[in-house]
Design a protein around this motif. Structure first.
Motif, PDB file in Angstrom:
ATOM      1  N   TYR A  62       0.693  -1.186   0.004  1.00  0.00           N
ATOM      2  CA  TYR A  62       0.187  -0.091   0.037  1.00  0.00           C
ATOM      3  C   TYR A  62       0.817   1.174  -0.017  1.00  0.00           C
ATOM      4  N   TRP A  66       0.244   3.828  -2.915  1.00  0.00           N
ATOM      5  CA  TRP A  66      -0.497   5.227  -2.520  1.00  0.00           C
ATOM      6  C   TRP A  66       0.402   6.257  -2.884  1.00  0.00           C
ATOM      7  N   PRO A  77      -6.538   6.322  -4.784  1.00  0.00           N
ATOM      8  CA  PRO A  77      -6.637   4.851  -5.230  1.00  0.00           C
ATOM      9  C   PRO A  77      -7.935   4.118  -5.240  1.00  0.00           C
TER      10      PRO A  77
END
Length: 113
Positions: A62, A66, A77
């Motif tokens: 992530y 991101w 996202p």
């Protein structure tokens, strides 16, 4: 996707949307690094039995994804709205790239950047 757009109902409809949200090569590169680190962390966790690697896996994935959306692609996202489909698509995009088939898939869906 904005609050005014209808929710995507099927994964088949989501996949082209996902690719469009990853139109810039730099965004895909950041995702590739993050997904690669996820796979390495999971493998390290399996080999060593150290739970910290398993905990690090989603952070790696992530974080890189991101960063790419906020600072490269400048979009929200898809994982915020479609968490499971986004996760599946991250791995799908990764393995298409590894197999040398991502460029053709992008062209097939009209993503040309």
């Amino acid at each position: 996707m904005t609050a005014h757009e209808p929710r995507i109902a099927t994964y088949d409809a989501f996949w082209p949307f996902y690719l469009g949200e990853h139109a810039l090569p730099a965004t895909r590169a950041w995702h590739f690094v993050g997904t690669g680190l996820v796979l390495l962390a999971l493998a390290a966790g399996l080999v060593t039995g150290n739970w910290r690697y398993f905990a690090a896996a989603p952070v790696c994935g992530y974080l890189f994804a991101w960063i790419s959306h906020f600072f490269v692609e400048h979009n929200r996202p898809a994982t915020f709205t479609y968490p499971l489909w986004s996760l599946i698509s991250d791995f799908r995009m990764f393995f298409l790239f590894v197999a040398g088939r991502l460029r053709a898939e992008l062209r097939r869906h009209g993503v040309s950047r």
